[in-house]
Design an enzyme around this catalytic site. Structure first.
Site, PDB file in Angstrom:
ATOM      1  N   GLY A  31       0.800  -1.216   0.000  1.00  0.00           N
ATOM      2  CA  GLY A  31       0.000   0.000   0.000  1.00  0.00           C
ATOM      3  C   GLY A  31       0.833   1.266   0.000  1.00  0.00           C
ATOM      4  N   GLY A  36       5.189   3.855  -9.107  1.00  0.00           N
ATOM      5  CA  GLY A  36       5.898   2.585  -9.308  1.00  0.00           C
ATOM      6  C   GLY A  36       4.926   1.412  -9.215  1.00  0.00           C
ATOM      7  CG  HIS A  37       3.038   0.516  -5.467  1.00  0.00           C
ATOM      8  ND1 HIS A  37       3.182   1.586  -4.626  1.00  0.00           N
ATOM      9  CD2 HIS A  37       3.698  -0.519  -4.886  1.00  0.00           C
ATOM     10  CE1 HIS A  37       3.893   1.218  -3.560  1.00  0.00           C
ATOM     11  NE2 HIS A  37       4.218  -0.043  -3.699  1.00  0.00           N
ATOM     12  N   GLY A 149       8.629  -5.445  -8.886  1.00  0.00           N
ATOM     13  CA  GLY A 149       9.512  -4.376  -9.332  1.00  0.00           C
ATOM     14  C   GLY A 149      10.978  -4.723  -9.117  1.00  0.00           C
ATOM     15  CG  ASP A 152      11.561  -3.787  -3.343  1.00  0.00           C
ATOM     16  OD1 ASP A 152      11.996  -3.406  -2.261  1.00  0.00           O
ATOM     17  OD2 ASP A 152      10.659  -3.169  -3.952  1.00  0.00           O
ATOM     18  CD  GLN A 155       9.819  -7.976  -2.386  1.00  0.00           C
ATOM     19  OE1 GLN A 155       9.675  -7.828  -1.200  1.00  0.00           O
ATOM     20  NE2 GLN A 155       9.222  -7.200  -3.284  1.00  0.00           N
ATOM     21  CB  VAL A 178       8.474   3.983 -11.597  1.00  0.00           C
ATOM     22  CG1 VAL A 178       7.923   5.363 -11.916  1.00  0.00           C
ATOM     23  CG2 VAL A 178       7.880   2.936 -12.535  1.00  0.00           C
TER      24      VAL A 178
HETATM   25  P1  AMP Z   1       5.907  -2.570  -1.727  1.00  0.00           P
HETATM   26  O1  AMP Z   1       4.538  -2.002  -1.572  1.00  0.00           O
HETATM   27  O2  AMP Z   1       6.995  -1.594  -1.432  1.00  0.00           O
HETATM   28  O3  AMP Z   1       6.070  -3.898  -1.043  1.00  0.00           O
HETATM   29  O4  AMP Z   1       6.086  -2.875  -3.279  1.00  0.00           O
HETATM   30  C1  AMP Z   1       5.163  -3.671  -3.986  1.00  0.00           C
HETATM   31  C2  AMP Z   1       5.726  -3.945  -5.354  1.00  0.00           C
HETATM   32  O5  AMP Z   1       5.954  -2.717  -6.030  1.00  0.00           O
HETATM   33  C3  AMP Z   1       7.069  -4.675  -5.302  1.00  0.00           C
HETATM   34  O6  AMP Z   1       7.122  -5.622  -6.360  1.00  0.00           O
HETATM   35  C4  AMP Z   1       8.053  -3.551  -5.532  1.00  0.00           C
HETATM   36  O7  AMP Z   1       9.273  -3.977  -6.102  1.00  0.00           O
HETATM   37  C5  AMP Z   1       7.282  -2.683  -6.502  1.00  0.00           C
HETATM   38  N1  AMP Z   1       7.808  -1.316  -6.480  1.00  0.00           N
HETATM   39  C6  AMP Z   1       7.992  -0.526  -5.404  1.00  0.00           C
HETATM   40  N2  AMP Z   1       8.544   0.648  -5.768  1.00  0.00           N
HETATM   41  C7  AMP Z   1       8.740   0.588  -7.103  1.00  0.00           C
HETATM   42  C8  AMP Z   1       9.292   1.476  -8.078  1.00  0.00           C
HETATM   43  N3  AMP Z   1       9.770   2.669  -7.754  1.00  0.00           N
HETATM   44  N4  AMP Z   1       9.303   1.082  -9.368  1.00  0.00           N
HETATM   45  C9  AMP Z   1       8.830  -0.149  -9.721  1.00  0.00           C
HETATM   46  N5  AMP Z   1       8.305  -1.036  -8.859  1.00  0.00           N
HETATM   47  C10 AMP Z   1       8.249  -0.675  -7.565  1.00  0.00           C
END
Ligand code: AMP
Length: 282
Positions: A31, A36-37, A149, A152, A155, A178
């Site tokens: 969330g 990016g999300h 993404g 990470d 991950q 992003v």
């Molecule tokens: P998170 O909510 O931070 O756990 O991220 C959820 C998904 O969004 C994961 O696969 C992250 O790698 C991806 N994500 C987070 N930030 C970015 C970004 N700046 N660009 C691309 N993907 C992202």
């Protein structure tokens, strides 16, 4: 967009859709959504009949209780963004739904060294928590494709490893990081930066780019200490690790043989906020 809080509602709706022959794309998140999300969501919307996003701040992947407490949460704004992006289903469970009291939630996978270096070294237990929640979410959603993404990077490697090790029938789609206009990788944690910290944070990406241009004629060891110094010089930033690794298995590289694909990865503290970023060097 359907919003489900329980596993039962989610599986019931999605099994109907699957019976109709629809493909399901899945984007797991914690969330506080940003562009990016939303990029992952739009990739999924393009590729699949149904797109499912999950929002769950997974307590068992946080090794620092303060980070968990301060993790930004903004469900109303997230729902609005997901609706505009064409997401079909939001699964937003409470902690008790994912981890009912008394239920055992271990996961027996030997990741070798993959969960022990970098993030694994500095956030003990983090990837075990990630793998457990991602496996649980896959079991609920049963996606045809899932979107992660490269932000990470480690991950993503862990998820790919788990999918292969357990033979989970899902295609893992890796999406580019992003960034803000000044190069800072978008992250939910960026909102916790002060104005001054926010000004300094783009240095991380700048140094990664400079390193990519310099690598050919310097040793890897020298490059790593040069990069850490460059990030810290004249800023409040403290580098936790700066690593150059083989981009396939993420093992730290000692020398470059001119052929391996390498990636530079770093974790940096700016005040109490921990930022990670990386750049593929070739
Ligand atoms: P998170 O909510 O931070 O756990 O991220 C959820 C998904 O969004 C994961 O696969 C992250 O790698 C991806 N994500 C987070 N930030 C970015 C970004 N700046 N660009 C691309 N993907 C992202």
């Amino acid at each position: 967009m359907y919003i489900f809080k329980t596993i039962r509602e989610t599986t019931r709706y999605l099994s109907e859709q699957k019976n109709n022959g629809f493909t399901i794309g899945f984007v797991p998140t914690m969330g506080a959504l940003h562009a990016g999300h939303l990029d992952l969501i739009s990739r999924s919307v393009k590729d699949n009949d149904i797109t499912v996003c999950s929002i769950f701040v997974n307590p068992i992947q946080f090794n620092n209780p303060d980070d968990l407490k301060k993790y930004p949460r903004n469900l109303d704004a997230d729902i609005e963004l997901l609706t505009i992006s064409g997401c079909d289903v939001l699964f937003a469970p409470e902690v008790g739904e994912m981890y009912p009291e008394g239920e055992n939630y271990s996961l027996e996978i030997d990741f070798g060294d993959l969960d022990k270096v970098m993030e694994g070294q500095f956030r003990p237990g983090h990837f075990r928590g990630v793998a457990i929640v991602v496996k649980k979410l896959f079991d609920i959603v049963l996606p045809s494709r899932t979107y992660f993404g490269k932000k990470d990077y480690q991950q993503l490697a862990i998820v790919e490893f788990m999918v292969a090790a357990l033979g989970i029938p899902v295609a893992v789609v890796a999406c580019e990081t992003v960034r803000e206009a000044d190069g800072l990788a978008m992250s939910s944690r960026n909102v916790r930066l002060t104005a001054l910290e926010r000004q300094q944070a783009p240095r991380i990406h700048q140094v990664l780019c400079q390193l990519r241009d310099k690598l050919q004629n310097t040793s890897i060891h020298e490059m790593k200490s040069w990069a850490s110094q460059q990030i810290e010089q004249g800023t409040e930033m403290k580098v936790e690790y700066f690593e150059i690794a083989n981009s396939t298995n993420l093992m730290p590289a000692e020398v470059w043989n001119g052929q391996d694909r390498l990636v530079a990865l770093t974790a940096v503290y700016l005040g109490s906020v921990r930022l990670i970023d990386n750049l593929e060097l070739f």
